[in-house]
Every structure is written in C-alpha cells, then in structure tokens.
Motif scaffolding. Structure first.
Motif, PDB file in Angstrom:
ATOM      1  N   TYR A 109     -19.050   0.270  -4.636  1.00  7.74           N
ATOM      2  CA  TYR A 109     -18.457  -0.237  -3.393  1.00  7.74           C
ATOM      3  C   TYR A 109     -17.024   0.268  -3.236  1.00  7.74           C
ATOM      4  O   TYR A 109     -16.639   0.772  -2.169  1.00  7.74           O
ATOM      5  CB  TYR A 109     -18.489  -1.759  -3.400  1.00  7.74           C
ATOM      6  N   LYS A 110     -16.239   0.164  -4.303  1.00  5.18           N
ATOM      7  CA  LYS A 110     -14.858   0.627  -4.241  1.00  5.18           C
ATOM      8  C   LYS A 110     -14.801   2.142  -4.074  1.00  5.18           C
ATOM      9  O   LYS A 110     -13.932   2.666  -3.375  1.00  5.18           O
ATOM     10  CB  LYS A 110     -14.105   0.207  -5.503  1.00  5.18           C
ATOM     11  N   GLN A 111     -15.721   2.828  -4.700  1.00  2.00           N
ATOM     12  CA  GLN A 111     -15.779   4.288  -4.595  1.00  2.00           C
ATOM     13  C   GLN A 111     -16.039   4.713  -3.152  1.00  2.00           C
ATOM     14  O   GLN A 111     -15.449   5.675  -2.646  1.00  2.00           O
ATOM     15  CB  GLN A 111     -16.866   4.813  -5.534  1.00  2.00           C
ATOM     16  N   ARG A 112     -16.939   4.005  -2.482  1.00  2.00           N
ATOM     17  CA  ARG A 112     -17.241   4.313  -1.078  1.00  2.00           C
ATOM     18  C   ARG A 112     -16.013   4.086  -0.191  1.00  2.00           C
ATOM     19  O   ARG A 112     -15.728   4.885   0.703  1.00  2.00           O
ATOM     20  CB  ARG A 112     -18.405   3.452  -0.580  1.00  2.00           C
TER      21      ARG A 112
ATOM     22  N   ASP B  65     -11.535   6.515   2.889  1.00  2.69           N
ATOM     23  CA  ASP B  65     -10.113   6.299   3.130  1.00  2.69           C
ATOM     24  C   ASP B  65      -9.864   4.928   3.752  1.00  2.69           C
ATOM     25  O   ASP B  65      -9.051   4.763   4.667  1.00  2.69           O
ATOM     26  CB  ASP B  65      -9.541   7.388   4.042  1.00  2.69           C
ATOM     27  N   ALA B  66     -10.611   3.943   3.261  1.00  2.00           N
ATOM     28  CA  ALA B  66     -10.477   2.578   3.771  1.00  2.00           C
ATOM     29  C   ALA B  66      -9.140   1.983   3.349  1.00  2.00           C
ATOM     30  O   ALA B  66      -8.510   2.419   2.384  1.00  2.00           O
ATOM     31  CB  ALA B  66     -11.620   1.711   3.249  1.00  2.00           C
ATOM     32  N   ASP B  67      -8.720   0.958   4.092  1.00  2.00           N
ATOM     33  CA  ASP B  67      -7.454   0.295   3.813  1.00  2.00           C
ATOM     34  C   ASP B  67      -7.651  -0.620   2.610  1.00  2.00           C
ATOM     35  O   ASP B  67      -8.007  -1.780   2.736  1.00  2.00           O
ATOM     36  CB  ASP B  67      -7.038  -0.512   5.042  1.00  2.00           C
ATOM     37  N   ASP B  68      -7.429  -0.106   1.417  1.00  2.00           N
ATOM     38  CA  ASP B  68      -7.750  -0.842   0.200  1.00  2.00           C
ATOM     39  C   ASP B  68      -6.721  -0.525  -0.874  1.00  2.00           C
ATOM     40  O   ASP B  68      -6.167   0.569  -0.912  1.00  2.00           O
ATOM     41  CB  ASP B  68      -9.150  -0.447  -0.297  1.00  2.00           C
ATOM     42  N   LYS B  69      -6.459  -1.509  -1.755  1.00  2.00           N
ATOM     43  CA  LYS B  69      -5.474  -1.255  -2.817  1.00  2.00           C
ATOM     44  C   LYS B  69      -5.991  -0.227  -3.821  1.00  2.00           C
ATOM     45  O   LYS B  69      -5.211   0.400  -4.527  1.00  2.00           O
ATOM     46  CB  LYS B  69      -5.112  -2.550  -3.539  1.00  2.00           C
ATOM     47  N   TYR B  70      -7.315  -0.039  -3.889  1.00  2.00           N
ATOM     48  CA  TYR B  70      -7.885   0.990  -4.761  1.00  2.00           C
ATOM     49  C   TYR B  70      -7.823   2.319  -4.007  1.00  2.00           C
ATOM     50  O   TYR B  70      -8.785   2.745  -3.382  1.00  2.00           O
ATOM     51  CB  TYR B  70      -9.318   0.632  -5.139  1.00  2.00           C
ATOM     52  N   HIS B  71      -6.661   2.965  -4.067  1.00  2.00           N
ATOM     53  CA  HIS B  71      -6.416   4.124  -3.225  1.00  2.00           C
ATOM     54  C   HIS B  71      -6.942   5.434  -3.800  1.00  2.00           C
ATOM     55  O   HIS B  71      -6.931   6.453  -3.119  1.00  2.00           O
ATOM     56  CB  HIS B  71      -4.916   4.260  -2.950  1.00  2.00           C
TER      57      HIS B  71
ATOM     58  N   ARG C  18       0.828  -1.213   0.000  1.00  2.00           N
ATOM     59  CA  ARG C  18       0.000   0.000   0.000  1.00  2.00           C
ATOM     60  C   ARG C  18       0.860   1.261   0.000  1.00  2.00           C
ATOM     61  O   ARG C  18       0.548   2.251  -0.673  1.00  2.00           O
ATOM     62  CB  ARG C  18      -0.957  -0.015   1.197  1.00  2.00           C
ATOM     63  N   LEU C  19       1.954   1.207   0.771  1.00  2.00           N
ATOM     64  CA  LEU C  19       2.867   2.355   0.806  1.00  2.00           C
ATOM     65  C   LEU C  19       3.472   2.608  -0.572  1.00  2.00           C
ATOM     66  O   LEU C  19       3.519   3.750  -1.047  1.00  2.00           O
ATOM     67  CB  LEU C  19       3.973   2.106   1.828  1.00  2.00           C
ATOM     68  N   LEU C  20       3.910   1.538  -1.234  1.00  2.00           N
ATOM     69  CA  LEU C  20       4.516   1.686  -2.557  1.00  2.00           C
ATOM     70  C   LEU C  20       3.489   2.172  -3.577  1.00  2.00           C
ATOM     71  O   LEU C  20       3.832   2.947  -4.480  1.00  2.00           O
ATOM     72  CB  LEU C  20       5.121   0.354  -3.007  1.00  2.00           C
ATOM     73  N   ARG C  21       2.237   1.729  -3.459  1.00  2.00           N
ATOM     74  CA  ARG C  21       1.199   2.207  -4.375  1.00  2.00           C
ATOM     75  C   ARG C  21       0.993   3.714  -4.235  1.00  2.00           C
ATOM     76  O   ARG C  21       0.808   4.422  -5.222  1.00  2.00           O
ATOM     77  CB  ARG C  21      -0.110   1.460  -4.121  1.00  2.00           C
ATOM     78  N   LYS C  22       1.003   4.180  -3.007  1.00  2.00           N
ATOM     79  CA  LYS C  22       0.824   5.621  -2.789  1.00  2.00           C
ATOM     80  C   LYS C  22       2.009   6.401  -3.347  1.00  2.00           C
ATOM     81  O   LYS C  22       1.847   7.462  -3.945  1.00  2.00           O
ATOM     82  CB  LYS C  22       0.643   5.893  -1.300  1.00  2.00           C
TER      83      LYS C  22
END
Length: 258
Positions: free
Chosen positions: A126-129, A134-140, A10-14
């Motif tokens: 669902y992913k948009q919500r 700011d949920a812990d999700d790979k779709y950041h 997740r850190l690397l994705r950001k």
C-alpha cells in the motif's frame, strides 16, 4: 497553523533526504518547533484550568489498555495543537472503524507472528503504491519506507525484551555515543516535552478511550498482548471533565475526615 504543520513537515522530510547534515538540521528545527508549540499549549491550558476542581495537565501520562483504544472518533483534535482540549458535542459517538481490521494491523500480525517479510505484506504494498503515485504521504520514498520498517522491528524487539518504555525512559537508557541529533536535542528539552511523542488518545463522555495518534505503537502493543501502556490525553468530552470535577470535589470534602 494545524493546516500548515503537515505541509511543513513534508517539506522538511524532502529536504532531509539531501544528506546527513540536512537531516540533522531539519530534525533539530522540527523538534524545536514542536516543543515550543507544545510548551505554549500546556501553559495556556494550565492557565484556563487553574480554577477547576480537577485541572487538566496536558503533558501528564496515564496508563490504559491497548484493547480499549482500537477505535478513532471524529473529535478532529490535533495531538499537538489541541493538547488538553475539552469539547462537547457528539464527536465521541461516531467511530472510524476498528484498528484490528486495518491493513496496518493485519500486516503487523503477518510480519511479527508469521515471519512474513515486510516487502510481502499489504502494508508495504500500500505504501509502495502511494510512493509510486507521488501521493501526499510521509513515506516519500521506498528507502524511507524500508528505514521505517527496520525501526518498527527495533521497537518491537525492545518492547518484547524490556517492556513498553516511555520516550524519556528510552532516551535515558541510550548510550550517548550512539544517539542521533534528535535524541541529543530531546535530552535538552524539559521532561514534559518528551510526552508529546507518546501515544495520544481522546476520552469520551463515559470514559471510553479512543486513539488519536500513535497507530504503530498501539498495533505493536496489541500484537504483543501488553496489558497497559502510557498514553497522553489530547481531548476530553466536557461531560467526562464534569465527572472528573465531581470526583475531585467529593474527595476534597470527604477524604481524611473519618
């Protein structure tokens, strides 16, 4: 390490959202990390299994029907760190629902069979919500979500026109002038490392197959009605490994002797 990996990813994705160079650097780092871990895990399993009648090859692929892998168990096995694992217990008797009943699968059917725009599917909502909360999700970010939806369209069209290809087959078909940093790196990896990113499954005591990783591709294969796809086995129940060993012993002592 299993706990650390999702946080690192997740850190690397950001970090990758800072620009193309950052994205290339983080993808190179992540792919190298996974390849090292997977190679080490495969070597360890081969060493431990060297005296088994039916030794396990963690990087090999088998073909299985998508219809047989629509349920997930409580094996708790990670597709990377637990490759080639053999476990006893009752993990294969507890299921976490049916994939065809999930928002993801229903949305795939709506989009690919009924031409519903991604933005109007429950999956997208669902992913948009989760992004908004700011949920812990790979779709950041929503931009990332739209990019992933476009990738799903590309994969679906490729499967429909060319059939289901392994990651190695996809890389071998691509034009070098069009490939990205991740693909160039994968070309330099041993062929066994590319199987890391195939659909991953677990096998229960009676040979039943359960999905472990790769929900998107399994859903696409189900929508397309594919009879079989290549998968990598992560975990096997110890009783199934006993069956494999028994068959190997029988073949060793009976085949070829008339």
């Amino acid at each position: 390490m299993v706990v650390v990996r999702p946080h690192l990813r997740r850190l690397l994705r950001k970090i990758s959202t800072r620009g193309p160079r950052w994205k290339q650097a983080t993808e190179r780092l992540w792919n190298s990390y996974e390849c090292v871990i997977f190679t080490a895990r495969c070597a360890l399993v081969r060493y431990r299994q060297r005296s088994e009648p039916a030794p396990i090859e963690p990087a090999s692929l088998i073909r299985a029907s998508p219809e047989r892998m629509t349920k997930k168990t409580d094996s708790g096995c990670d597709f990377l760190y637990d490759a080639g694992a053999v476990h006893g217990g009752t993990w294969d008797k507890t299921h976490r629902g049916e994939m065809k009943e999930t928002v993801r699968y229903r949305s795939f059917v709506e989009h690919f069979e009924r031409d519903t725009p991604w933005e109007e599917t429950d999956f997208y909502a669902y992913k948009q919500r989760r992004i908004s909360n700011d949920a812990d999700d790979k779709y950041h970010s929503e931009a990332f979500l739209r990019e992933k939806c476009r990738e799903l369209d590309v994969i679906y069209n490729q499967m429909m026109s060319e059939g289901y290809l392994t990651q190695r087959e996809i890389l071998e078909q691509e034009c070098p002038t069009q490939e990205g940093d991740r693909e160039r790196l994968l070309r330099l990896m041993p062929a066994s490392c590319t199987t890391l990113h195939e659909v991953a499954v677990d096998i229960g005591r009676n040979g039943a197959i359960y999905w472990n990783e790769g929900r998107h591709r399994i859903c696409l294969a189900l929508v397309l009605g594919l009879e079989a796809i290549p998968v990598r086995v992560v975990a096997r129940h110890e009783r199934w490994q006993e069956v494999r060993n028994a068959v190997a012993r029988y073949l060793e002592h009976n085949v070829g002797f008339g």
